[in-house]
Design a protein around this motif. Structure first.
Motif, PDB file in Angstrom:
ATOM      1  N   ILE A   1       2.811   9.983 -10.266  1.00 42.68           N
ATOM      2  CA  ILE A   1       2.778   9.838 -11.712  1.00 42.68           C
ATOM      3  C   ILE A   1       3.484  11.112 -12.057  1.00 42.68           C
ATOM      4  N   LEU A   2       2.599  12.182 -11.705  1.00 41.71           N
ATOM      5  CA  LEU A   2       3.127  13.587 -12.143  1.00 41.71           C
ATOM      6  C   LEU A   2       4.420  14.180 -11.598  1.00 41.71           C
ATOM      7  N   SER A   3       4.729  13.629 -10.398  1.00 40.29           N
ATOM      8  CA  SER A   3       6.017  13.863  -9.880  1.00 40.29           C
ATOM      9  C   SER A   3       7.158  13.559 -10.802  1.00 40.29           C
ATOM     10  N   GLY A   4       7.057  12.462 -11.684  1.00 37.96           N
ATOM     11  CA  GLY A   4       8.058  12.156 -12.528  1.00 37.96           C
ATOM     12  C   GLY A   4       9.120  11.357 -11.864  1.00 37.96           C
ATOM     13  N   ASP A   5       8.804  10.737 -10.705  1.00 41.61           N
ATOM     14  CA  ASP A   5       9.880   9.984  -9.991  1.00 41.61           C
ATOM     15  C   ASP A   5       9.704   8.304 -10.352  1.00 41.61           C
ATOM     16  N   LEU A   6       9.091   8.022 -11.373  1.00 43.23           N
ATOM     17  CA  LEU A   6       8.907   6.719 -11.519  1.00 43.23           C
ATOM     18  C   LEU A   6       9.645   6.109 -12.390  1.00 43.23           C
ATOM     19  N   LYS A   7       9.908   5.082 -12.225  1.00 44.56           N
ATOM     20  CA  LYS A   7      10.927   4.306 -13.045  1.00 44.56           C
ATOM     21  C   LYS A   7      10.147   3.847 -14.402  1.00 44.56           C
ATOM     22  N   CYS A   8      10.898   3.637 -15.719  1.00 45.68           N
ATOM     23  CA  CYS A   8      10.168   3.298 -16.780  1.00 45.68           C
ATOM     24  C   CYS A   8       9.707   1.617 -16.575  1.00 45.68           C
ATOM     25  N   GLU A   9      10.052   1.096 -15.695  1.00 43.37           N
ATOM     26  CA  GLU A   9       9.630  -0.569 -15.289  1.00 43.37           C
ATOM     27  C   GLU A   9       8.224  -0.354 -14.733  1.00 43.37           C
ATOM     28  N   ASP A  10       7.982   0.595 -14.089  1.00 45.51           N
ATOM     29  CA  ASP A  10       6.611   0.685 -13.591  1.00 45.51           C
ATOM     30  C   ASP A  10       5.610   1.304 -14.351  1.00 45.51           C
ATOM     31  N   TRP A  11       5.761   1.653 -15.656  1.00 49.20           N
ATOM     32  CA  TRP A  11       4.822   2.006 -16.332  1.00 49.20           C
ATOM     33  C   TRP A  11       3.675   0.919 -16.722  1.00 49.20           C
ATOM     34  N   TYR A  12       2.584   0.898 -16.410  1.00 51.15           N
ATOM     35  CA  TYR A  12       1.510   0.147 -16.758  1.00 51.15           C
ATOM     36  C   TYR A  12       0.141   0.952 -17.116  1.00 51.15           C
ATOM     37  N   PHE A  13       0.284   2.015 -17.568  1.00 51.69           N
ATOM     38  CA  PHE A  13      -0.869   3.026 -17.363  1.00 51.69           C
ATOM     39  C   PHE A  13      -1.586   2.835 -18.456  1.00 51.69           C
TER      40      PHE A  13
ATOM     41  N   TYR B   1       0.829  -1.211  -0.133  1.00 49.94           N
ATOM     42  CA  TYR B   1       0.127   0.048   0.017  1.00 49.94           C
ATOM     43  C   TYR B   1       0.945   1.421   0.173  1.00 49.94           C
ATOM     44  N   GLN B   2       1.578   1.813  -1.178  1.00 51.96           N
ATOM     45  CA  GLN B   2       2.450   2.650  -1.257  1.00 51.96           C
ATOM     46  C   GLN B   2       1.957   4.046  -1.021  1.00 51.96           C
ATOM     47  N   GLN B   3       0.558   4.224  -1.234  1.00 55.81           N
ATOM     48  CA  GLN B   3      -0.065   5.443  -1.101  1.00 55.81           C
ATOM     49  C   GLN B   3      -0.024   5.742   0.366  1.00 55.81           C
ATOM     50  N   LEU B   4      -0.533   5.016   1.308  1.00 52.71           N
ATOM     51  CA  LEU B   4      -0.304   5.113   2.470  1.00 52.71           C
ATOM     52  C   LEU B   4       1.107   5.149   3.295  1.00 52.71           C
ATOM     53  N   LEU B   5       2.235   4.616   2.592  1.00 52.88           N
ATOM     54  CA  LEU B   5       3.541   4.873   3.307  1.00 52.88           C
ATOM     55  C   LEU B   5       4.101   5.879   2.765  1.00 52.88           C
ATOM     56  N   SER B   6       3.653   6.691   1.535  1.00 47.59           N
ATOM     57  CA  SER B   6       4.259   7.718   1.001  1.00 47.59           C
ATOM     58  C   SER B   6       3.313   8.881   1.277  1.00 47.59           C
ATOM     59  N   GLN B   7       2.328   8.800   1.634  1.00 54.81           N
ATOM     60  CA  GLN B   7       1.377   9.867   1.832  1.00 54.81           C
ATOM     61  C   GLN B   7       1.220  10.723   0.660  1.00 54.81           C
ATOM     62  N   GLN B   8       1.203   9.998  -0.583  1.00 59.80           N
ATOM     63  CA  GLN B   8       0.850  10.710  -1.893  1.00 59.80           C
ATOM     64  C   GLN B   8       0.260   9.698  -2.798  1.00 59.80           C
ATOM     65  N   SER B   9      -0.926  10.069  -3.360  1.00 59.94           N
ATOM     66  CA  SER B   9      -1.704   9.451  -4.193  1.00 59.94           C
ATOM     67  C   SER B   9      -0.948   8.981  -5.517  1.00 59.94           C
ATOM     68  N   ASP B  10      -1.440   7.801  -6.172  1.00 62.43           N
ATOM     69  CA  ASP B  10      -0.751   7.470  -7.279  1.00 62.43           C
ATOM     70  C   ASP B  10      -0.524   8.279  -8.416  1.00 62.43           C
ATOM     71  N   TYR B  11      -1.715   9.038  -8.629  1.00 54.86           N
ATOM     72  CA  TYR B  11      -1.546  10.226  -9.848  1.00 54.86           C
ATOM     73  C   TYR B  11      -0.765  11.287  -9.453  1.00 54.86           C
ATOM     74  N   GLN B  12      -0.477  11.715  -7.980  1.00 56.49           N
ATOM     75  CA  GLN B  12       0.429  12.614  -7.742  1.00 56.49           C
ATOM     76  C   GLN B  12       2.038  11.872  -7.853  1.00 56.49           C
TER      77      GLN B  12
END
Length: 383
Positions: free
Chosen positions: A146-158, A133-144
């Motif tokens: 994505i907008l931050s641009g910190d995601l790795k290319c391996e995690d693109w399932y959009f 439950y990453q959203q609870l651990l990072s205190q940041q929603s999934d869409y936020q």
């Protein structure tokens, strides 16, 4: 303590090993008093639910005072593992599908954003697959996230509609359930083919859209001879039109039937081997499309069967031609005698005067001599 690291899912944690040789990690939050009470209650409620989320074993609330300020710290002790889900051989596919869909449905009912659901968030604990439950651990929603641009290319399932919002710098206007269903469909394809979307190169990360290799990825999946009903359901999950994707409840109703996970018996050919972004489908079988207008397109349910049939016919013709010399008719004495007679008659005709070979040879020599003499006379006249 075993180690301390900044985990991509858990965040900054300390990893421990207990007496039973099981790994756990400690995650600490430093927040204000109002936020501390809210987070503490949320963690307690979440821990009481029997869903496939990474288990929180202990919650501690600590108040620390320094100078004139007061800090509230919440310490979470969670299960920890480094074993990720990679293929269907690690799991019971039916149990995995039902458990994950129930968990995603529960998160959606609480209006929790899950549009960035991906394979790296699925960890294996014994015989169970659980979601971080990453959203609870990072205190940041999934869409936020994505907008931050910190995601790795391996995690693109959009899903396409999520990328459309990103391209237009628009606010979140898509349906969270339908977008997550697309992610779930890609995860099912990835564990069946053992090829991730990143390895298949289905995303253009600069233009934020799907590429033409998406069709190759789908065609690779359809070569595994799954139950046709299961195959259609997974292909419907990755439809480009959100309204044509099934809901969580529709998928659960279908997946509760064990027969849907039985492999197809008609074709006994082995499953294709995993390849690194190289597929066994010719390019002339692929449906070309423009990535800029991809949101209006719907995937076909199965591959182009007619083209496959034509290829099979061509192969059968070649086999028949090679085997023709070994047929009983060609090996019969009568057939051999007739072929020998035709060969002898052709040889006799060539040796007889019907062809008058000597006369033809003399005529050709005379013509060559005449042409040479004419060339010499012309040369002398010019000189």
């Amino acid at each position: 303590m075993v180690k301390q690291l900044n985990h991509p899912l858990y965040g900054p944690i300390k990893v421990f090993k207990n007496c039973q040789e099981k790994y756990q990690c400690l995650r600490t939050f430093t927040v204000q008093e109002d936020e501390a009470n809210k987070i503490y209650e949320e963690f307690q409620k979440l821990n009481q639910e029997q869903y496939n989320l990474v288990r929180i074993n202990k919650i501690e609330h600590e108040i620390e005072s320094q100078l004139c300020s007061t800090f509230h710290k919440i310490h979470l002790t969670l299960d920890y593992t480094e074993k990720h889900l990679k293929n269907i051989y690690q799991i019971n596919v039916q149990k995995f599908s039902i458990d994950i869909l129930k968990t995603l449905s529960f998160l959606n009912s609480r209006k929790i954003d899950t549009c960035q659901f991906c394979l790296s968030k699925l960890l294996i604990f014994g015989d169970q697959v659980k979601i971080v439950y990453q959203q609870l651990l990072s205190q940041q929603s999934d869409y936020q996230c994505i907008l931050s641009g910190d995601l790795k290319c391996e995690d693109w399932y959009f899903a396409p509609e999520v990328m459309k919002c990103l391209r237009m710098n628009d606010s979140r206007t898509f349906n969270n359930e339908k977008a997550t269903i697309f992610n779930f469909g890609l995860i099912m394809i990835a564990i069946y083919t053992e090829t991730t979307p990143y390895e298949a190169q289905i995303y253009n990360y600069e233009k934020c859209c799907l590429t033409e290799k998406f069709d190759k990825y789908i065609n690779l999946f359809t070569q595994f001879h799954l139950n046709k009903k299961l195959e259609k359901l997974i292909l419907a999950c990755v439809s480009f039109i959100p309204d044509k994707r099934p809901t969580y409840q529709q998928l659960l109703d279908e997946f509760n039937n064990p027969s849907i996970f039985e492999q197809q018996v008609e074709d006994q050919s082995p499953s294709p081997q995993k390849t690194d972004s190289t597929y066994l489908i010719p390019t002339n079988q692929l449906v070309s499309f423009n990535p800029t207008v991809m949101d209006e397109r719907v995937l076909s349910d199965t591959t182009n069967q007619k083209l496959n049939d034509n290829q099979n016919r061509i192969l059968m013709k070649k086999i028949d031609q090679e085997k023709h010399q070994n047929t009983p008719i060609c090996q019969s004495p009568k057939f051999r005698q007739e072929t020998m007679q035709t060969q002898t008659t052709i040889g006799n005709l060539k040796s007889t005067k019907l062809y008058d070979l000597d006369k033809l040879q003399k005529q050709s020599r005379n013509k060559q001599n005449q042409s040479k003499s004419q060339q010499k006379s012309n040369y002398t006249k010019k000189f």
